[in-house]
Scaffold this active site. Sequence first.
Site, PDB file in Angstrom:
ATOM      1  N   GLY A 135       0.819  -1.207   0.000  1.00  0.00           N
ATOM      2  CA  GLY A 135       0.000   0.000   0.000  1.00  0.00           C
ATOM      3  C   GLY A 135       0.853   1.257   0.000  1.00  0.00           C
ATOM      4  O   GLY A 135       1.690   1.471  -0.871  1.00  0.00           O
ATOM      5  N   SER A 136       0.675   2.092   1.035  1.00  0.00           N
ATOM      6  CA  SER A 136       1.384   3.373   1.100  1.00  0.00           C
ATOM      7  C   SER A 136       2.789   3.262   1.680  1.00  0.00           C
ATOM      8  O   SER A 136       3.528   4.249   1.709  1.00  0.00           O
ATOM      9  CB  SER A 136       0.573   4.370   1.944  1.00  0.00           C
ATOM     10  N   THR A 162      -2.016   2.571 -13.223  1.00  0.00           N
ATOM     11  CA  THR A 162      -2.955   3.256 -14.106  1.00  0.00           C
ATOM     12  C   THR A 162      -2.331   3.381 -15.490  1.00  0.00           C
ATOM     13  O   THR A 162      -1.162   3.732 -15.622  1.00  0.00           O
ATOM     14  CB  THR A 162      -3.303   4.652 -13.555  1.00  0.00           C
ATOM     15  N   GLU A 379      -2.997   8.394  -4.711  1.00  0.00           N
ATOM     16  CA  GLU A 379      -1.835   9.214  -4.360  1.00  0.00           C
ATOM     17  C   GLU A 379      -1.686   9.398  -2.842  1.00  0.00           C
ATOM     18  O   GLU A 379      -1.221  10.432  -2.361  1.00  0.00           O
ATOM     19  CB  GLU A 379      -1.907  10.600  -5.032  1.00  0.00           C
TER      20      GLU A 379
END
Length: 401
Positions: A135-136, A162, A379
């Site tokens: 994840g982050s 993306t 983001e």
Amino acid sequence: MSRLAQTAGLTDIQQEILSTVRDFVDKEIIPVATELEHRDEYPQRIVDGLKELGLFGLMIPEEYGGLGESLLTYALCVEEIARGWMSVSGIINTHFIVAYMLKQHGTQEQKETFLPRMAAGEVRGAFSMSEPGLGSDVSAITSKGVKDGDEYVLNGQKMWLTNGGTSTLVAVLCRSDEGHPEGTAPHKSMTTFLVEKEPGFGEVRPGLTIPGKIDKMGYKGVDTTELIMDGLRIPANRVLGGVTGRGFYQMMDGVEVGRVNVAARGCGVAQRAFELGVSYAQQRHTFGKPIAQHQAIQFKLAEMATKVEAAHAMMVNAARKKDSGERNDLEAGMAKYLASEYCKEVVEDAFRIHGGYGFSKEYEIERLYREAPMLLIGEGTAEIQKMIIGRRLLEEYRFQG
């Protein structure tokens, strides 16, 4: 132009660009967005139109064939495009992050090789940090690049890419221990590799596989994929900037641009939700009058409009800060956090104004209701933004005791 979310101090060129983009959104995106989204269909015709407008080269310097515009101009264009369909803004976002990273950190050879073709839309960019298990927590990445003669061999699995299928150039963050002794901080032993590939799915070059699209609740049309590297060989001259160990800083610089972009997307979606809500409120009648004349609805519209205006102001401030050359992680974090949270709230209020019809796929607000949650995590989650904001505030307001 709407009364809300106006931006003071724009040049004639900026105003002309925004007017052109808004006209394109009204004529070419809004009429077809919901139908394409329901089919999860890639908006090729829209993308071709953006290419003709020169938007893929908006922030690329003129010397490389771009328009040389500012981050502010780009963010305001993203706001307009997201107002039409957020997925389209996602298609250009990752392209611009890679172009920005090349402009700021690439070698002269890398700039000359990629930027002119990116400005023309011939090379389409994507970037990849996240992995399935982290994840982050970027410092925990396990994908690795190992030096082998004049090449690097890349292995690992990346997630949430993306434009994974449609892109032809991917900036991939990997560990690279070469030249970094044991015990080096994780963020100092990461490298960004520029990976060229063919568009499509499956094995797109030897050692690189792009599986099919991930099926998502919203944010459809744009292809979101995994990226699997198994013995992928990359020439040493495709290390971004030509030096290993700088990947984390390069990516974070790009992500600051990305966070302004996500804030702009939140502003655009919120604007569209407000437009739909205020329009429907004047058409729908209850108890003998339009619901817009009921005080409860007027209060809701007032709150929605105030949130649209506040989010736009913070987004513009973050973009201008970056354009000035100053550090803007505090402003970008605040803008991304506020805009995504306000977007969710404005969309939900517009959904409530629509009543039962908001639950129908015949109404545009149903699509926005599924799209808004992506902004809460894209983001960096709200929690990550708060962490960044809190740390920066403590730096700025360090107690002098």
